[in-house]
Structures are given as structure tokens and as C-alpha cells.
Design a protein around this motif. Structure first.
Motif, PDB file in Angstrom:
ATOM      1  N   ILE A 116     -34.790  76.555  82.214  1.00  0.00           N
ATOM      2  CA  ILE A 116     -35.701  77.495  81.555  1.00  0.00           C
ATOM      3  C   ILE A 116     -37.145  77.074  81.787  1.00  0.00           C
ATOM      4  O   ILE A 116     -38.008  77.886  82.134  1.00  0.00           O
ATOM      5  CB  ILE A 116     -35.390  77.583  80.043  1.00  0.00           C
ATOM      6  CG1 ILE A 116     -34.050  78.292  79.831  1.00  0.00           C
ATOM      7  CG2 ILE A 116     -36.502  78.309  79.291  1.00  0.00           C
ATOM      8  CD1 ILE A 116     -33.514  78.211  78.419  1.00  0.00           C
ATOM      9  N   LYS A 117     -37.433  75.765  81.623  1.00  0.00           N
ATOM     10  CA  LYS A 117     -38.796  75.260  81.827  1.00  0.00           C
ATOM     11  C   LYS A 117     -39.248  75.463  83.265  1.00  0.00           C
ATOM     12  O   LYS A 117     -40.378  75.868  83.522  1.00  0.00           O
ATOM     13  CB  LYS A 117     -38.880  73.786  81.439  1.00  0.00           C
ATOM     14  CG  LYS A 117     -38.842  73.571  79.945  1.00  0.00           C
ATOM     15  CD  LYS A 117     -38.897  72.102  79.603  1.00  0.00           C
ATOM     16  CE  LYS A 117     -38.761  71.896  78.109  1.00  0.00           C
ATOM     17  NZ  LYS A 117     -38.725  70.483  77.750  1.00  0.00           N
ATOM     18  N   ARG A 118     -38.360  75.174  84.227  1.00  0.00           N
ATOM     19  CA  ARG A 118     -38.695  75.377  85.640  1.00  0.00           C
ATOM     20  C   ARG A 118     -39.021  76.839  85.915  1.00  0.00           C
ATOM     21  O   ARG A 118     -39.985  77.161  86.605  1.00  0.00           O
ATOM     22  CB  ARG A 118     -37.535  74.940  86.547  1.00  0.00           C
ATOM     23  CG  ARG A 118     -37.678  73.514  87.023  1.00  0.00           C
ATOM     24  CD  ARG A 118     -36.630  73.195  88.062  1.00  0.00           C
ATOM     25  NE  ARG A 118     -35.739  72.235  87.429  1.00  0.00           N
ATOM     26  CZ  ARG A 118     -34.429  72.351  87.315  1.00  0.00           C
ATOM     27  NH1 ARG A 118     -33.804  73.367  87.834  1.00  0.00           N
ATOM     28  NH2 ARG A 118     -33.727  71.435  86.715  1.00  0.00           N
ATOM     29  N   ASN A 119     -38.228  77.733  85.363  1.00  0.00           N
ATOM     30  CA  ASN A 119     -38.440  79.169  85.546  1.00  0.00           C
ATOM     31  C   ASN A 119     -39.771  79.601  84.942  1.00  0.00           C
ATOM     32  O   ASN A 119     -40.515  80.364  85.540  1.00  0.00           O
ATOM     33  CB  ASN A 119     -37.278  79.953  84.934  1.00  0.00           C
ATOM     34  CG  ASN A 119     -37.281  81.404  85.334  1.00  0.00           C
ATOM     35  OD1 ASN A 119     -37.924  81.792  86.303  1.00  0.00           O
ATOM     36  ND2 ASN A 119     -36.565  82.221  84.583  1.00  0.00           N
ATOM     37  N   GLN A 120     -40.090  79.095  83.753  1.00  0.00           N
ATOM     38  CA  GLN A 120     -41.366  79.437  83.117  1.00  0.00           C
ATOM     39  C   GLN A 120     -42.547  78.881  83.908  1.00  0.00           C
ATOM     40  O   GLN A 120     -43.555  79.549  84.076  1.00  0.00           O
ATOM     41  CB  GLN A 120     -41.395  78.909  81.682  1.00  0.00           C
ATOM     42  CG  GLN A 120     -40.537  79.699  80.740  1.00  0.00           C
ATOM     43  CD  GLN A 120     -40.511  79.108  79.336  1.00  0.00           C
ATOM     44  OE1 GLN A 120     -40.843  77.940  79.131  1.00  0.00           O
ATOM     45  NE2 GLN A 120     -40.077  79.924  78.388  1.00  0.00           N
TER      46      GLN A 120
END
Length: 137
Positions: A122-126
Motif C-alpha cells: 500500500i505504501k509503495r503504491n501511494q
């Protein structure tokens, strides 16, 4: 048995109209099952659910001062449903995601690992979205 609100009786459908069905109960007494009280789901055509001379279980909802009897098929069937609750086999859920044969610590560590991996995704995507949205001038 005296006729009173809350009683569940068996009756026979004697007439069907667009707004409900008339059901004969206790000898010559007739009550109305409104179309909204026929089934749990929306009923567009009552004739898809009932036909004349059907034997049905009904619950007496009310009896007004003029002697009109309001009945419900839906509420009579709710009694049956609540007596036999649905049983869920939770062990199948555990077997899908985590090894049910392991002890609590093993299951918890697997859960935490999976959780951490999801959070990193999720963090990578954000981060990717925020970097790709910026323009340098």
C-alpha cells in the motif's frame, strides 16, 4: 384456541387480490395477508408466491375493533428461522489463510507477516502515485 395477536395458525388461501391474500383460519374467520407480509423479499406479483387453496402458516398481527384480522406469512416463518440459526464452520476460514494445526504464536506471526507485506504494498503504491503526480518546473 382463542384468536389473539401473536398466535401462529394454519390457514387456507381463499382469495387472492393485487394487494394481498385472504386466508381462512379457525373455521369461518378470514384474515388478510397484505402483499408486504407474504415474503421477506419484494413481492411484485402475489400469484408467484401463493395460489388459492394453499395451506399456509400465518401469524396474527392484529385484530381491530371492527373484527378485521391482519395476518403475516413472513412473520410466521421468522419464528422457524430463529429456532435454527445458521452454523458457520470457522475452521474452514482458518485453513484458507493460516495453518490451523500450528499453535497461536505461529498463526499470529504468519498474520503479522502478511499484514506487514500488505502495508508495504500500500505504501509503495501511494508513494508511486504521489511521485508520478508531481511535475518539476
Amino acid at each position: 384456541m382463542t384468536l389473539a395477536a401473536g398466535n401462529i395458525l394454519e390457514g387456507t388461501v381463499v382469495n387472492i387480490t393485487n394487494f394481498g391474500a385472504f386466508v381462512e383460519i379457525e373455521g369461518n374467520k378470514t384474515g388478510l395477508v397484505h402483499i408486504s407480509e407474504v415474503a421477506d423479499s419484494f413481492v411484485k406479483d402475489i400469484r408467484e408466491h401463493l395460489k388459492e387453496k394453499d395451506k399456509v402458516k400465518v401469524k396474527v398481527i392484529s385484530i381491530d375493533d371492527n373484527g378485521k384480522i391482519s395476518l403475516s406469512i413472513k412473520q410466521a416463518n421468522v419464528q422457524k428461522k430463529s429456532a435454527n440459526p445458521i452454523e458457520i464452520d470457522w475452521s474452514l476460514e482458518n485453513k484458507k489463510n493460516y495453518s490451523a494445526s500450528g499453535n497461536f504464536e505461529d498463526i499470529m506471526s504468519k498474520f503479522l507477516k502478511d499484514s506487514e507485506e500488505r502495508m508495504q504494498d500500500i505504501k509503495r503504491n501511494q508513494d508511486f502515485k504521489s511521485k508520478s503526480g508531481r511535475r518539476s518546473y
